[in-house]
Design an enzyme around this catalytic site. Sequence first.
Site, PDB file in Angstrom:
ATOM      1  N   VAL A  17      -0.634   6.761   6.655  1.00 49.38           N
ATOM      2  CA  VAL A  17      -1.670   7.724   6.258  1.00 49.38           C
ATOM      3  C   VAL A  17      -3.068   7.133   6.472  1.00 49.38           C
ATOM      4  O   VAL A  17      -3.959   7.781   7.031  1.00 49.38           O
ATOM      5  CB  VAL A  17      -1.518   8.135   4.769  1.00 49.38           C
ATOM      6  CG1 VAL A  17      -2.589   9.146   4.391  1.00 49.38           C
ATOM      7  CG2 VAL A  17      -0.139   8.698   4.489  1.00 49.38           C
ATOM      8  N   LYS A  58      12.263  12.724  -6.802  1.00 43.55           N
ATOM      9  CA  LYS A  58      11.998  11.586  -5.925  1.00 43.55           C
ATOM     10  C   LYS A  58      13.226  10.691  -5.951  1.00 43.55           C
ATOM     11  O   LYS A  58      13.963  10.649  -6.940  1.00 43.55           O
ATOM     12  CB  LYS A  58      10.790  10.803  -6.460  1.00 43.55           C
ATOM     13  CG  LYS A  58      10.119   9.921  -5.455  1.00 43.55           C
ATOM     14  CD  LYS A  58       8.987  10.602  -4.724  1.00 43.55           C
ATOM     15  CE  LYS A  58       8.371   9.673  -3.722  1.00 43.55           C
ATOM     16  NZ  LYS A  58       7.207  10.255  -3.057  1.00 43.55           N
ATOM     17  N   GLY A 114      -2.049   2.014   6.737  1.00 42.58           N
ATOM     18  CA  GLY A 114      -0.677   2.315   7.151  1.00 42.58           C
ATOM     19  C   GLY A 114      -0.601   3.684   7.791  1.00 42.58           C
ATOM     20  O   GLY A 114      -1.554   4.161   8.420  1.00 42.58           O
TER      21      GLY A 114
HETATM   22  P1  NAD Z   1       2.568   2.668   4.662  1.00 43.63           P
HETATM   23  O1  NAD Z   1       3.575   1.745   4.124  1.00 43.63           O
HETATM   24  O2  NAD Z   1       2.672   3.136   6.071  1.00 43.63           O
HETATM   25  O3  NAD Z   1       1.098   2.038   4.510  1.00 43.63           O
HETATM   26  C1  NAD Z   1       0.686   1.275   3.415  1.00 43.63           C
HETATM   27  C2  NAD Z   1      -0.315   0.260   3.959  1.00 43.63           C
HETATM   28  O4  NAD Z   1      -0.885  -0.448   2.852  1.00 43.63           O
HETATM   29  C3  NAD Z   1       0.312  -0.789   4.877  1.00 43.63           C
HETATM   30  O5  NAD Z   1      -0.474  -0.939   6.049  1.00 43.63           O
HETATM   31  C4  NAD Z   1       0.312  -2.062   4.038  1.00 43.63           C
HETATM   32  O6  NAD Z   1       0.199  -3.232   4.820  1.00 43.63           O
HETATM   33  C5  NAD Z   1      -0.918  -1.826   3.185  1.00 43.63           C
HETATM   34  N1  NAD Z   1      -0.955  -2.591   1.943  1.00 43.63           N
HETATM   35  C6  NAD Z   1       0.063  -2.976   1.139  1.00 43.63           C
HETATM   36  N2  NAD Z   1      -0.402  -3.666   0.092  1.00 43.63           N
HETATM   37  C7  NAD Z   1      -1.750  -3.717   0.224  1.00 43.63           C
HETATM   38  C8  NAD Z   1      -2.793  -4.266  -0.548  1.00 43.63           C
HETATM   39  N3  NAD Z   1      -2.558  -4.940  -1.679  1.00 43.63           N
HETATM   40  N4  NAD Z   1      -4.063  -4.114  -0.118  1.00 43.63           N
HETATM   41  C9  NAD Z   1      -4.335  -3.454   1.027  1.00 43.63           C
HETATM   42  N5  NAD Z   1      -3.374  -2.906   1.810  1.00 43.63           N
HETATM   43  C10 NAD Z   1      -2.104  -3.042   1.402  1.00 43.63           C
HETATM   44  O7  NAD Z   1       2.538   3.901   3.645  1.00 43.63           O
HETATM   45  P2  NAD Z   1       1.905   5.347   3.864  1.00 43.63           P
HETATM   46  O8  NAD Z   1       2.964   6.282   4.283  1.00 43.63           O
HETATM   47  O9  NAD Z   1       0.636   5.220   4.628  1.00 43.63           O
HETATM   48  O10 NAD Z   1       1.554   5.734   2.351  1.00 43.63           O
HETATM   49  C11 NAD Z   1       0.462   5.145   1.671  1.00 43.63           C
HETATM   50  C12 NAD Z   1       0.432   5.681   0.248  1.00 43.63           C
HETATM   51  O11 NAD Z   1       0.291   7.107   0.275  1.00 43.63           O
HETATM   52  C13 NAD Z   1       1.702   5.407  -0.558  1.00 43.63           C
HETATM   53  O12 NAD Z   1       1.351   5.187  -1.904  1.00 43.63           O
HETATM   54  C14 NAD Z   1       2.483   6.707  -0.433  1.00 43.63           C
HETATM   55  O13 NAD Z   1       3.358   6.920  -1.519  1.00 43.63           O
HETATM   56  C15 NAD Z   1       1.367   7.710  -0.440  1.00 43.63           C
HETATM   57  N6  NAD Z   1       1.715   8.978   0.200  1.00 43.63           N
HETATM   58  C16 NAD Z   1       2.129   8.994   1.492  1.00 43.63           C
HETATM   59  C17 NAD Z   1       2.434  10.213   2.083  1.00 43.63           C
HETATM   60  C18 NAD Z   1       2.849  10.287   3.531  1.00 43.63           C
HETATM   61  O14 NAD Z   1       2.837  11.382   4.109  1.00 43.63           O
HETATM   62  N7  NAD Z   1       3.185   9.176   4.168  1.00 43.63           N
HETATM   63  C19 NAD Z   1       2.330  11.401   1.360  1.00 43.63           C
HETATM   64  C20 NAD Z   1       1.888  11.350   0.036  1.00 43.63           C
HETATM   65  C21 NAD Z   1       1.592  10.123  -0.538  1.00 43.63           C
END
Ligand code: NAD
Length: 349
Positions: free
Chosen positions: A183, A79, A181
Amino acid sequence: SLFGLPDQPAHERVLLASDEATGLKTILAVHSTARGPAFGGCRFWTYGDDQAALTDALRLAQGMSLKNALADLPFGGGKAVILKPAGDFDRAALFTAFGRAVQSLNGAYITAEDVGTTTADMRVVQQNTPFVSGIPRDGAFGGDPSPKTAWGVFVSIEAGVKLHLKRESLAGVRVALQGLGAVGWHLAEFLHMAGAKLVVADVDAAKVARAQEKFGAVAVGIHEILSADVDVLAPCALGAVLNAQTVPQVRARLIAGAANNQLATVQDGDALHARGVMYLPDYLVNAGGIISVAREYRNEGEETAVMVEVTKIAERVAELLERVALSTGGTPARVADAWARSKLVRPAV
Ligand code: NAD
């Protein structure tokens, strides 16, 4: 320790790279290449200090080793984190310099999007290295892995609801979603289509309002979501949300979400298990995105083939629950850890 996390196998290689001209400060952590080159996304984040960034990189890289092994991918775990510059910065220049840092590892590490980075950033990275994925291509599948991640989480929730909650479908099942967000939003769509009732929270009020309007979701505050009165909890925002403070308040009986490193410690997994809460390990259920970018990187298959492979995550959830049932007092987190570690060897081809 600089050489790894407490009580965990050390990382093979960690690169600290900086570039004065662009303000780049990045940490590239290669946890294991036993199965192949280390593959994992790049996070762009504001960290309290350098140590917090290092710990994040080490934890996330190790999680990728376990994730890639359980998903049967021919890749190891790694990572990158980029420490977001405090003042103004040129984003393209920063990611150009990051591409050079990735290239300096000569393929030991392959990067892609993660929190804070986009497909556009990965295009910039590609100018300096071929060791990058998650880029839309003409006439071939690829790009943003989030919908695939959401699909993997969705089929995991379905499997958990059936096997642990003993309910035949998601119709009427109450799901709390933390984070709407990339996902979380796709997951909300899948759950809504399957008839689940959504309770949502996000720091971004506009996303919450959209979910109320589109899915008839009930909105709660960001401090209420983990203790919401629901059947399933899906953490899709931040890591370490399941900790000594929050675990006693969880009312859901099943937890499955996209966020990486949801458990602050493995003991928090024990505490959930003791309370009868089934926690499906994040790196098992959120592998859809890496499955997608790995196939894209290897130029293998099409959209449908990727979806079929991501859907197999549900079979692994069922296998995990069987393994837990056959173990003596094992928790899903500990059993999944041992299972994944047993696969940290080069796969036979
Ligand atoms: P993103 O940044 O698009 O979405 C995160 C969302 O969480 C945002 O809408 C943000 O406003 C919200 N948020 C932040 N703090 C918060 C809180 N305290 N309470 C409620 N909501 C809050 O990220 P993403 O790509 O959707 O990823 C989300 C999680 O999944 C991350 O931990 C990421 O590492 C993990 N993940 C993502 C992927 C992927 O394909 N994008 C794959 C594996 C793991």
